[in-house]
Design a protein around this motif. Structure first.
Motif, PDB file in Angstrom:
ATOM      1  N   ASP A   1      -4.767   6.484  -1.137  1.00  0.00           N
ATOM      2  CA  ASP A   1      -5.520   7.712  -1.440  1.00  0.00           C
ATOM      3  C   ASP A   1      -6.583   7.453  -2.508  1.00  0.00           C
ATOM      4  O   ASP A   1      -7.696   7.975  -2.431  1.00  0.00           O
ATOM      5  CB  ASP A   1      -4.566   8.817  -1.912  1.00  0.00           C
ATOM      6  N   MET A   2      -6.246   6.652  -3.495  1.00  0.00           N
ATOM      7  CA  MET A   2      -7.205   6.333  -4.555  1.00  0.00           C
ATOM      8  C   MET A   2      -8.323   5.430  -4.036  1.00  0.00           C
ATOM      9  O   MET A   2      -9.470   5.563  -4.467  1.00  0.00           O
ATOM     10  CB  MET A   2      -6.495   5.687  -5.747  1.00  0.00           C
ATOM     11  N   ILE A   3      -8.002   4.541  -3.110  1.00  0.00           N
ATOM     12  CA  ILE A   3      -9.051   3.712  -2.501  1.00  0.00           C
ATOM     13  C   ILE A   3     -10.088   4.613  -1.853  1.00  0.00           C
ATOM     14  O   ILE A   3     -11.290   4.456  -2.078  1.00  0.00           O
ATOM     15  CB  ILE A   3      -8.466   2.743  -1.446  1.00  0.00           C
TER      16      ILE A   3
ATOM     17  N   VAL B   1       3.588   6.495 -17.778  1.00  0.00           N
ATOM     18  CA  VAL B   1       2.391   7.323 -17.637  1.00  0.00           C
ATOM     19  C   VAL B   1       2.624   8.285 -16.476  1.00  0.00           C
ATOM     20  O   VAL B   1       2.785   7.853 -15.327  1.00  0.00           O
ATOM     21  CB  VAL B   1       1.135   6.454 -17.375  1.00  0.00           C
ATOM     22  N   ASP B   2       2.637   9.579 -16.778  1.00  0.00           N
ATOM     23  CA  ASP B   2       2.966  10.592 -15.777  1.00  0.00           C
ATOM     24  C   ASP B   2       1.729  11.067 -15.024  1.00  0.00           C
ATOM     25  O   ASP B   2       1.329  12.233 -15.094  1.00  0.00           O
ATOM     26  CB  ASP B   2       3.681  11.776 -16.444  1.00  0.00           C
ATOM     27  N   SER B   3       1.096  10.131 -14.317  1.00  0.00           N
ATOM     28  CA  SER B   3      -0.059  10.437 -13.476  1.00  0.00           C
ATOM     29  C   SER B   3      -0.233   9.304 -12.473  1.00  0.00           C
ATOM     30  O   SER B   3       0.244   8.194 -12.697  1.00  0.00           O
ATOM     31  CB  SER B   3      -1.330  10.593 -14.318  1.00  0.00           C
ATOM     32  N   PRO B   4      -0.928   9.593 -11.395  1.00  0.00           N
ATOM     33  CA  PRO B   4      -1.179   8.514 -10.431  1.00  0.00           C
ATOM     34  C   PRO B   4      -2.215   7.543 -10.989  1.00  0.00           C
ATOM     35  O   PRO B   4      -2.952   7.859 -11.918  1.00  0.00           O
ATOM     36  CB  PRO B   4      -1.713   9.252  -9.205  1.00  0.00           C
ATOM     37  N   THR B   5      -2.239   6.361 -10.418  1.00  0.00           N
ATOM     38  CA  THR B   5      -3.234   5.354 -10.765  1.00  0.00           C
ATOM     39  C   THR B   5      -3.682   4.686  -9.475  1.00  0.00           C
ATOM     40  O   THR B   5      -3.134   4.959  -8.408  1.00  0.00           O
ATOM     41  CB  THR B   5      -2.652   4.339 -11.776  1.00  0.00           C
ATOM     42  N   ASP B   6      -4.658   3.814  -9.543  1.00  0.00           N
ATOM     43  CA  ASP B   6      -5.160   3.182  -8.323  1.00  0.00           C
ATOM     44  C   ASP B   6      -4.390   1.926  -7.948  1.00  0.00           C
ATOM     45  O   ASP B   6      -4.135   1.665  -6.787  1.00  0.00           O
ATOM     46  CB  ASP B   6      -6.658   2.896  -8.408  1.00  0.00           C
ATOM     47  N   VAL B   7      -3.999   1.133  -8.959  1.00  0.00           N
ATOM     48  CA  VAL B   7      -3.334  -0.140  -8.684  1.00  0.00           C
ATOM     49  C   VAL B   7      -2.373  -0.482  -9.815  1.00  0.00           C
ATOM     50  O   VAL B   7      -2.632  -0.158 -10.977  1.00  0.00           O
ATOM     51  CB  VAL B   7      -4.375  -1.274  -8.473  1.00  0.00           C
ATOM     52  N   LEU B   8      -1.275  -1.099  -9.460  1.00  0.00           N
ATOM     53  CA  LEU B   8      -0.302  -1.590 -10.435  1.00  0.00           C
ATOM     54  C   LEU B   8      -0.022  -3.058 -10.147  1.00  0.00           C
ATOM     55  O   LEU B   8      -0.017  -3.481  -8.984  1.00  0.00           O
ATOM     56  CB  LEU B   8       1.007  -0.804 -10.361  1.00  0.00           C
TER      57      LEU B   8
ATOM     58  N   PHE C   1       0.866  -1.174   0.000  1.00  0.00           N
ATOM     59  CA  PHE C   1       0.000   0.000   0.000  1.00  0.00           C
ATOM     60  C   PHE C   1       0.901   1.221   0.000  1.00  0.00           C
ATOM     61  O   PHE C   1       1.816   1.319   0.822  1.00  0.00           O
ATOM     62  CB  PHE C   1      -0.913  -0.003   1.226  1.00  0.00           C
ATOM     63  N   VAL C   2       0.645   2.132  -0.939  1.00  0.00           N
ATOM     64  CA  VAL C   2       1.515   3.287  -1.103  1.00  0.00           C
ATOM     65  C   VAL C   2       0.695   4.569  -1.195  1.00  0.00           C
ATOM     66  O   VAL C   2      -0.522   4.540  -1.392  1.00  0.00           O
ATOM     67  CB  VAL C   2       2.408   3.141  -2.360  1.00  0.00           C
ATOM     68  N   SER C   3       1.418   5.685  -1.117  1.00  0.00           N
ATOM     69  CA  SER C   3       0.790   7.004  -1.221  1.00  0.00           C
ATOM     70  C   SER C   3       0.546   7.375  -2.684  1.00  0.00           C
ATOM     71  O   SER C   3       1.050   6.717  -3.606  1.00  0.00           O
ATOM     72  CB  SER C   3       1.695   8.054  -0.582  1.00  0.00           C
ATOM     73  N   LEU C   4      -0.162   8.462  -2.890  1.00  0.00           N
ATOM     74  CA  LEU C   4      -0.429   8.977  -4.225  1.00  0.00           C
ATOM     75  C   LEU C   4       0.873   9.323  -4.951  1.00  0.00           C
ATOM     76  O   LEU C   4       1.037   9.009  -6.132  1.00  0.00           O
ATOM     77  CB  LEU C   4      -1.327  10.220  -4.120  1.00  0.00           C
ATOM     78  N   GLU C   5       1.786   9.924  -4.223  1.00  0.00           N
ATOM     79  CA  GLU C   5       3.075  10.302  -4.813  1.00  0.00           C
ATOM     80  C   GLU C   5       3.874   9.063  -5.230  1.00  0.00           C
ATOM     81  O   GLU C   5       4.490   9.037  -6.300  1.00  0.00           O
ATOM     82  CB  GLU C   5       3.899  11.145  -3.834  1.00  0.00           C
ATOM     83  N   GLU C   6       3.861   8.041  -4.379  1.00  0.00           N
ATOM     84  CA  GLU C   6       4.617   6.826  -4.684  1.00  0.00           C
ATOM     85  C   GLU C   6       4.061   6.099  -5.904  1.00  0.00           C
ATOM     86  O   GLU C   6       4.825   5.655  -6.772  1.00  0.00           O
ATOM     87  CB  GLU C   6       4.618   5.880  -3.480  1.00  0.00           C
TER      88      GLU C   6
END
Length: 153
Positions: free
Chosen positions: A92-94, A53-60, A37-42
């Motif tokens: 954060d996305m959760i 992709v230069d944007s956050p996502t919910d899951v990788l 589990f990570v932050s938006l920045e991570e």
């Protein structure tokens, strides 16, 4: 079924049990999954670095095997738990998506985890046909977990 979490304080025992059930519903192989589990920045940085992709996502998802055939060849080879791969979920996305979709953070976590495990097993959603197949499998798992999406009125 073994799930190794980067920080076990982040999720409850009940949610951990749900994630194990989700993984078991996705595959009958005895697998090990690393869950972080990570932050938006991570997740933004990981998405930029590994997907371009230069944007956050919910899951990788980071699979250990190139194909499901490679994984299936090892199944039954004496390895107790096959290392399926890594799942990285953004907390954060959760929170944001659970609120947006009007359901619990636990349901959102279970859904994102299920989605990611299916990716680790070789499922994808690049074509319409693949997307429909993956969505159907996700819905089957969520139904088995008694966490089907509620229709908004």
């Amino acid at each position: 079924m073994n799930i190794i979490v980067n920080d076990e304080r982040i999720i409850s025992k009940e949610l951990m049990d749900t994630l194990r059930k989700a993984a078991s519903a996705c595959t009958d192989m005895d697998v090990e999954i690393s869950l972080s589990f990570v932050s938006l920045e991570e997740i933004h940085e990981l998405n930029r670095e590994y997907r371009g992709v230069d944007s956050p996502t919910d899951v990788l998802s980071f699979p250990m095997f190139e194909s499901i055939e490679e994984l299936e060849e090892l199944n039954g080879s004496g390895i107790e738990e096959l290392p399926l791969g890594d799942v990285v979920i953004c907390m954060d996305m959760i929170r944001r998506q659970a609120k947006e979709y009007g359901h619990s953070e636990e349901r959102e976590t279970a859904y994102l985890f299920t989605h990611s495990v299916l990716h680790l097993l070789g499922c994808d959603h690049m074509s319409d046909e693949d997307r429909k197949e993956m969505r159907m499998r996700e819905e089957e798992v969520m139904k088995e977990l008694d966490m089907s999406r509620e229709e908004k009125v």
